[in-house]
Write a protein that holds these residues in place. Sequence first.
Motif, PDB file in Angstrom:
ATOM      1  N   ALA A 235      -5.098   1.098   2.519  1.00 49.47           N
ATOM      2  CA  ALA A 235      -6.477   1.455   2.878  1.00 49.47           C
ATOM      3  C   ALA A 235      -7.202   1.930   1.633  1.00 49.47           C
ATOM      4  O   ALA A 235      -6.658   2.722   0.854  1.00 49.47           O
ATOM      5  CB  ALA A 235      -6.489   2.546   3.947  1.00 49.47           C
ATOM      6  N   MET A 236      -8.401   1.431   1.429  1.00 51.23           N
ATOM      7  CA  MET A 236      -9.267   1.822   0.323  1.00 51.23           C
ATOM      8  C   MET A 236      -8.527   1.767  -1.023  1.00 51.23           C
ATOM      9  O   MET A 236      -8.609   2.672  -1.846  1.00 51.23           O
ATOM     10  CB  MET A 236      -9.850   3.219   0.569  1.00 51.23           C
ATOM     11  N   GLY A 237      -7.747   0.719  -1.222  1.00 54.26           N
ATOM     12  CA  GLY A 237      -7.047   0.526  -2.488  1.00 54.26           C
ATOM     13  C   GLY A 237      -5.812   1.388  -2.659  1.00 54.26           C
ATOM     14  O   GLY A 237      -5.149   1.323  -3.685  1.00 54.26           O
ATOM     15  N   GLN A 238      -5.481   2.211  -1.686  1.00 55.24           N
ATOM     16  CA  GLN A 238      -4.311   3.078  -1.756  1.00 55.24           C
ATOM     17  C   GLN A 238      -3.231   2.561  -0.810  1.00 55.24           C
ATOM     18  O   GLN A 238      -3.525   2.014   0.262  1.00 55.24           O
ATOM     19  CB  GLN A 238      -4.688   4.512  -1.352  1.00 55.24           C
ATOM     20  N   GLN A 239      -1.983   2.745  -1.227  1.00 54.70           N
ATOM     21  CA  GLN A 239      -0.858   2.274  -0.420  1.00 54.70           C
ATOM     22  C   GLN A 239       0.040   3.453  -0.063  1.00 54.70           C
ATOM     23  O   GLN A 239       0.320   4.311  -0.891  1.00 54.70           O
ATOM     24  CB  GLN A 239      -0.055   1.243  -1.206  1.00 54.70           C
ATOM     25  N   ALA A 240       0.480   3.478   1.196  1.00 54.85           N
ATOM     26  CA  ALA A 240       1.435   4.496   1.640  1.00 54.85           C
ATOM     27  C   ALA A 240       2.621   3.778   2.278  1.00 54.85           C
ATOM     28  O   ALA A 240       2.442   2.861   3.075  1.00 54.85           O
ATOM     29  CB  ALA A 240       0.784   5.432   2.658  1.00 54.85           C
ATOM     30  N   ARG A 241       3.815   4.195   1.903  1.00 53.44           N
ATOM     31  CA  ARG A 241       5.038   3.577   2.442  1.00 53.44           C
ATOM     32  C   ARG A 241       5.842   4.643   3.168  1.00 53.44           C
ATOM     33  O   ARG A 241       6.092   5.722   2.622  1.00 53.44           O
ATOM     34  CB  ARG A 241       5.867   2.962   1.328  1.00 53.44           C
ATOM     35  N   ILE A 242       6.230   4.322   4.401  1.00 51.96           N
ATOM     36  CA  ILE A 242       7.038   5.243   5.201  1.00 51.96           C
ATOM     37  C   ILE A 242       8.380   4.585   5.442  1.00 51.96           C
ATOM     38  O   ILE A 242       8.454   3.467   5.973  1.00 51.96           O
ATOM     39  CB  ILE A 242       6.354   5.550   6.553  1.00 51.96           C
ATOM     40  N   SER A 243       9.445   5.271   5.079  1.00 48.20           N
ATOM     41  CA  SER A 243      10.795   4.760   5.294  1.00 48.20           C
ATOM     42  C   SER A 243      11.246   5.147   6.703  1.00 48.20           C
ATOM     43  O   SER A 243      11.173   6.321   7.085  1.00 48.20           O
ATOM     44  CB  SER A 243      11.754   5.351   4.266  1.00 48.20           C
TER      45      SER A 243
ATOM     46  N   ARG B 101      -3.974  -7.339   7.412  1.00 51.17           N
ATOM     47  CA  ARG B 101      -4.317  -7.070   6.000  1.00 51.17           C
ATOM     48  C   ARG B 101      -3.919  -5.671   5.568  1.00 51.17           C
ATOM     49  O   ARG B 101      -3.834  -5.386   4.379  1.00 51.17           O
ATOM     50  CB  ARG B 101      -5.807  -7.255   5.779  1.00 51.17           C
ATOM     51  N   TYR B 102      -3.672  -4.776   6.510  1.00 54.12           N
ATOM     52  CA  TYR B 102      -3.463  -3.379   6.176  1.00 54.12           C
ATOM     53  C   TYR B 102      -2.050  -2.862   6.442  1.00 54.12           C
ATOM     54  O   TYR B 102      -1.686  -1.808   5.947  1.00 54.12           O
ATOM     55  CB  TYR B 102      -4.449  -2.508   6.961  1.00 54.12           C
ATOM     56  N   ILE B 103      -1.272  -3.588   7.250  1.00 53.04           N
ATOM     57  CA  ILE B 103       0.057  -3.098   7.642  1.00 53.04           C
ATOM     58  C   ILE B 103       1.108  -4.159   7.357  1.00 53.04           C
ATOM     59  O   ILE B 103       0.966  -5.318   7.751  1.00 53.04           O
ATOM     60  CB  ILE B 103       0.105  -2.738   9.148  1.00 53.04           C
TER      61      ILE B 103
END
Length: 171
Positions: free
Chosen positions: A70-78, A52-54
């Motif tokens: 996480a906690m409604g925030q999204q982080a994207r790593i290229s 659900r998170y990754i």
Amino acid sequence: MVISAGIRVYINILGGQYSDQAGNRIRAWNWSSSMPSSPFVSFKPVFLALNRYIGIRILEQDNVSITFLAMGQQARISIGTKVMLPNPEELPALRYLTEDDLLLLASFIKIRRLFHKLEGCMNFPSSQVWKKLKQPSYLSSLSLKLLSLCHNSGIKQDTMVTITNLINEKI
């Protein structure tokens, strides 16, 4: 990338593959830009939710990203990069079958032979008929294909002997 119990996504300079949670290979590909004359399937985008998170998004060799939520925030790593092979003809042949894969195929053939023998014993209870039962032609064909794969894959000699013994063993 290693996620929990096993490798789900594997990417290298030539291409990659991804598997389900049980480790079964879903798809394998080569990067069209690095090996234009390769006989393997060219790349089509892959979108995977590992949980659900990754998530993983693979659009091309230089466009690969991991998304964390996480906690409604999204982080994207290229994490992708374009790699051109200087001399692709000098690379060894692409091999997507491991020694374990080949041993598993040999075991499959042996098990199918055993089931055929058991079925024959049930249908013909006389022990005279058991000796006359022949291996089905599809198993003979599979055995020949497996031996060909073994010779073309460059496996160790002791593994080749084990596979040959598995498929030729008298039952």
